[in-house]
Each structure stands twice: as C-alpha cells, then as structure tokens.
Scaffold this motif. Structure first.
Motif, mmCIF file in Angstrom:
data_model
loop_
_atom_site.group_PDB
_atom_site.id
_atom_site.type_symbol
_atom_site.label_atom_id
_atom_site.label_comp_id
_atom_site.label_asym_id
_atom_site.label_seq_id
_atom_site.Cartn_x
_atom_site.Cartn_y
_atom_site.Cartn_z
ATOM 1 N N GLU A 177 -27.991 16.928 -25.012
ATOM 2 C CA GLU A 177 -27.428 17.498 -23.896
ATOM 3 C C GLU A 177 -27.951 17.582 -22.694
ATOM 4 O O GLU A 177 -27.651 16.986 -21.551
ATOM 5 C CB GLU A 177 -26.754 19.057 -24.172
ATOM 6 N N LYS A 178 -29.374 17.468 -22.743
ATOM 7 C CA LYS A 178 -30.156 17.586 -21.587
ATOM 8 C C LYS A 178 -30.151 15.808 -20.985
ATOM 9 O O LYS A 178 -30.093 15.501 -19.824
ATOM 10 C CB LYS A 178 -31.638 17.748 -21.809
ATOM 11 N N HIS A 183 -28.494 11.030 -17.624
ATOM 12 C CA HIS A 183 -27.790 9.804 -17.590
ATOM 13 C C HIS A 183 -26.714 9.870 -16.535
ATOM 14 O O HIS A 183 -26.215 8.717 -15.914
ATOM 15 C CB HIS A 183 -27.171 9.301 -19.149
ATOM 16 N N GLU A 184 -25.799 10.792 -16.734
ATOM 17 C CA GLU A 184 -24.621 10.789 -15.750
ATOM 18 C C GLU A 184 -25.321 11.040 -14.203
ATOM 19 O O GLU A 184 -24.593 10.275 -13.354
ATOM 20 C CB GLU A 184 -23.652 12.296 -15.973
ATOM 21 N N ALA A 185 -26.192 11.933 -14.053
ATOM 22 C CA ALA A 185 -26.810 11.771 -12.405
ATOM 23 C C ALA A 185 -27.284 10.327 -12.252
ATOM 24 O O ALA A 185 -27.247 9.900 -11.055
ATOM 25 C CB ALA A 185 -27.851 12.808 -12.367
ATOM 26 N N ALA A 186 -28.009 9.685 -13.295
ATOM 27 C CA ALA A 186 -28.516 8.191 -13.048
ATOM 28 C C ALA A 186 -27.542 7.389 -12.591
ATOM 29 O O ALA A 186 -27.447 6.325 -11.843
ATOM 30 C CB ALA A 186 -29.519 7.915 -14.249
ATOM 31 N N TYR A 203 -33.096 11.068 -12.736
ATOM 32 C CA TYR A 203 -32.969 11.508 -14.237
ATOM 33 C C TYR A 203 -33.534 12.566 -14.746
ATOM 34 O O TYR A 203 -33.239 13.456 -15.342
ATOM 35 C CB TYR A 203 -33.092 10.061 -15.141
ATOM 36 N N LEU A 204 -34.939 12.321 -14.308
ATOM 37 C CA LEU A 204 -35.857 13.719 -14.566
ATOM 38 C C LEU A 204 -35.458 15.210 -14.084
ATOM 39 O O LEU A 204 -35.354 16.206 -14.904
ATOM 40 C CB LEU A 204 -37.223 13.409 -14.184
ATOM 41 N N GLU A 205 -34.828 15.147 -12.894
ATOM 42 C CA GLU A 205 -34.349 16.226 -12.296
ATOM 43 C C GLU A 205 -33.161 16.634 -12.931
ATOM 44 O O GLU A 205 -33.093 17.999 -13.357
ATOM 45 C CB GLU A 205 -34.001 15.997 -10.672
ATOM 46 N N ALA A 206 -32.097 15.942 -13.252
ATOM 47 C CA ALA A 206 -30.943 16.321 -13.779
ATOM 48 C C ALA A 206 -31.063 16.525 -15.296
ATOM 49 O O ALA A 206 -30.352 17.473 -15.796
ATOM 50 C CB ALA A 206 -29.759 15.014 -13.482
ATOM 51 N N SER A 207 -32.008 15.955 -16.090
ATOM 52 C CA SER A 207 -32.369 16.259 -17.336
ATOM 53 C C SER A 207 -33.397 17.578 -17.356
ATOM 54 O O SER A 207 -33.694 17.996 -18.491
ATOM 55 C CB SER A 207 -32.870 15.137 -18.256
#
Length: 449
Positions: A177-178, A183-186, A203-207
């Motif tokens: 899920e993380k 991936h979606e944000a990227a 990616y780091l921020e969104a995950s």
C-alpha cells in the motif's frame, strides 16, 4: 482476526518451524535446545565514526519487528519467546522507547541498557545456537563456535522463510500500500515533466519513507536509462522531461518488503513501443495466473520468454514464428534477467535455489543463469512476477553479426533503443486456489497511465 491474534498465530507457526529445524539439525549431529536470534551490531565506515545504515537480521525480524542493534530473541520450542529490547542511555542519539505495540504482550519482554545486560537477563545459554551476523556477539554470549550460524540450522530456517503466515501477508500488504501510493504520485510527476531526481523525491514523500527506510534503492529511469536493469543514478532537469519512465521502487512494513515496477509512456511515444507496452502488460497478467501450487517456477520463466517472442514477432522486430524465435534463443538479449524471485524479509529473499529444508542447490539452467528461483510453487510462497523487454546495445551487438542477423529488423530496433525498456512487476501470493496479486489491485498497469 485482530493484529494481535494474527501475531499469536504467527508465533505458533514459527515455534513449529523452529522445532522442525532443530530436529533436522540434531539428525545431522548438531543437538540444540533453542536459538538465540540477534538483530545485529552497528557497523561503521572505515576510519570513520559514521554508522552504516542498520538493518536488523531477517531471521530476527521474523520473530519481532524491532529494527535496531543488539536486540535479542531467545526461542526454545514449546516455550514463550524471550525478547530483550536494548535501549542504551545516550544523548548523542535519540533512544526514546517506541510506543507500545501489539506484539509486546505475546512475548516475555525484557529491557536492557546494553548487550551484556541483555545476555544477563536471559540466563543460561547452554545448548543454544546463534543466528545472526556477528560472531563476536555469539562469543560474548559464550556460545561455542560450532553452534554459531551452522548450515545445518540455517538451511531449514531459510527454507521455511518462503512460507508466509497470515500475519506476514498482512505486513506485505501494508508495504504494498505504501509503495503503490508512491508509484501513483511518481506517475503524476512524470506526466508533469519531472526529472528522475524529482520523481524519486516525490516517491519517497508519497510512500512516507526516508531514504534509509526503503528496502532497496529506487530505479527511476527515463528513456534509454530504462535499459540499465539496476540503474542507480537520479538525473536532474538536464534529462527531463522524458517520454518513457521505468520505475522500480518498493517499501517496507515491519521488515517485510514490497517490490513493484511500472513502465509509463507518453501518448506521443513511438507506436511500436506503445504496442509492446500494452502487450507486456497482458503477458504479465498471463504469467501471474500461472502461479499455482505444484508448478515449477522455471515454467513461469520459460513462458515469459515465449511471450516475449510473441511480442517481438508481432511488433515486427524479428521475422519468423514465435516458436522459432524462442527455440533459437533470440529473446535472451531482450530479456536477460529472471522473471522474478522470492519476496519477504529481503527483497531477493533467501532459499530461491534451495533443494530442500536440509540444504542443497537447484541451480538455474545454464542458458538462464540469472533466474533467482528454481523452487516448486506452494501455498504460502510470495514471489514477484516481472517480465521485461529491453533494448540493450551491448547485448544486441553480437546478434548483428551472428547467424540469425537477417531475422532482426535493425532499423526498427535502433529506432526503439532511445525508449530504453519495459518492466512490469507485481507481488503474488500462491494459494490453494487462484494466485492472489496484492499489488495490482492497488495500482494499475501501463494501460491505466
């Protein structure tokens, strides 16, 4: 079931695996009453006082989700595990105890300010084996050298790592899920014209991960860099925007790892590449469906090559039939890696080539040397499925003058080479029935980009 109930059931399973492992070790001349699992010891860069990023030993993490140095688990079959959480007194680093967690009430938890204090809290270690990465720690514990990470014990423990409990599947799902959020944000950042560096940060921020928390370095590859399988750099604005993004990035939850790859392309990308991308997504779905009990993982890998042969012929890159393309080995420069691997407490988890719980190896075929898994699929195993198709000049070069050079459309291949490559990867649980893909439901394939 609640998380606590799942963890309790998980410990019961680990206790059974431990008992079986010790029985196997005893049959091979190594009688042991239990095992001391050690999370590990902090290490430093040479001639420096900076610590290397610490990761707890996987066999320790399977018992308790504590990612810090010097923690201990003393496990004896049929007994409640004893856990020592080492919290040193320090003012250079934050040693605040973590918030109370679901697992603490299911073990005999002790607190200590040092490794030595933790050993004292455990009492006698006679007849105990050591599993960890620090022989010096085992020596300090008074454990004989022959009992320190012996193959006769490690082999069955590695073998049983492949069979995930319901608790571990839950951890893997949380990790997925993380990763999916990242991936979606990227994908959105790529669509907006971001650079590799910016996509990585996004990616780091969104995950919700710091750089040192990700289970492996992200592969953020625009255009031709997608043909570098473990591309490690993060280029800035000089390489943006790209037409194609290959993103191989994961996440971790309590030590369990997710490993997801997606390839996205802009609508104006070469139409043949877009055709290959759509075809690869369909092929990946076909391979996932093959992850059923009793099937050799090698069969899935070979089917990936047959599928790539179909894509190459359908796309006009190779002349002839898919069967001939496969039999002549013409797919090898386009798909030079294995179709996937075991997944769990390590991204490339242990035991993929193991012959059985007592050890031994089943190596991959000589013409498929990079296949990481040669086991028979069984319920409880979690594997990745990640077929690919790449334009790698150094691998294609020998075929330009080889016996089958006339079968390749070199002009088309050269036209597609700047696109780099395609890889699509999901995480699959083998069950008694249909395989469970617990990443595809979280993030779409390239046709949804």
């Amino acid at each position: 079931m609640s998380t606590t109930e799942l963890y309790r059931e998980h410990l019961e399973t680990l206790d059974r695996y431990l008992g079986q492992s010790l029985e196997r070790a005893e049959k091979q001349g190594l009688p042991l009453e239990g095992v001391l699992f050690h999370s590990g010891r902090a290490e430093y860069y040479p001639a420096d006082d900076q610590e290397i990023v610490f990761r707890a030993a996987p066999h320790f993490l399977r018992w308790v989700p504590l990612n810090g140095p010097e923690h201990l688990v003393l496990a004896r079959p049929g007994q409640r595990p004893q856990v020592v959480r080492v919290q040193p007194q320090d003012y250079w680093y934050d040693t605040t105890p973590p918030a109370e967690s679901y697992w603490e009430g299911e073990v005999d938890l002790k607190e200590a300010a040092s490794f030595a204090e933790g050993l004292a809290a455990l009492g006698s270690l006679n007849g105990i084996g050591y599993v960890g990465s620090c022989p010096e720690a085992a020596q300090e514990a008074g454990i004989p050298t022959e009992n320190v990470a012996p193959d006769r014990l490690i082999a069955p423990l590695d073998w049983f790592r492949a069979y995930k409990t319901s608790h571990e599947v839950g951890q893997l799902t949380r990790a997925a899920e993380k990763a999916a959020a990242g991936h979606e944000a990227a994908r959105q950042a790529f669509a907006a014209g971001a650079s590799e560096r910016e996509i990585h940060w996004t990616y780091l921020e969104a995950s919700d991960q710091l750089e040192w928390e990700i289970p492996y370095g992200t592969i953020v590859a625009l255009d031709d860099r997608g043909a570098v399988l473990h591309y490690q750099h993060k280029r800035g604005r000089e390489a943006a925007p790209g037409n194609v993004l290959l993103l191989d990035a994961g996440a971790a939850w309590e030590g369990q790892a997710a490993d997801i790859t997606r390839t996205w392309a802009r609508p104006e990308t070469d139409p043949v590449f877009l055709q290959l991308l759509t075809g690869m997504d369909a092929l990946e779905r076909r391979l996932v469906a093959l992850c059923t009990p009793g099937r050799p993982y090698l069969e899935v890998h070979l089917e990936a090559h047959r599928g790539v042969a179909e894509l190459l012929v359908e796309g006009g890159l190779i002349t002839g039939s898919p069967e001939e393309t496969f039999e002549k080995g013409l797919t090898h420069p386009f798909l030079p890696h294995g179709v996937g691997h075991q997944l769990g407490l390590q991204v490339h988890d242990v035991g993929g080539h193991q012959a059985g719980p007592d050890g031994g190896k089943v190596p991959p075929p000589q013409d498929h040397p990079y296949l990481r898994n040669t086991r028979i699929l069984e319920p409880g195993q979690v594997v990745t499925i990640e077929p690919g198709l790449y334009f790698i000049p150094m691998l294609l070069e020998p075929f330009r003058s080889g016996p089958h050079k006339e079968l390749f459309d070199w002009d088309l291949i050269d036209r597609l080479t700047p696109c780099g490559g395609i890889r699509i990867e999901d995480n699959i649980l083998c069950t008694e029935g249909e395989p469970l893909d617990f990443t595809r439901g979280l993030i779409e394939g390239p046709r949804g980009s």
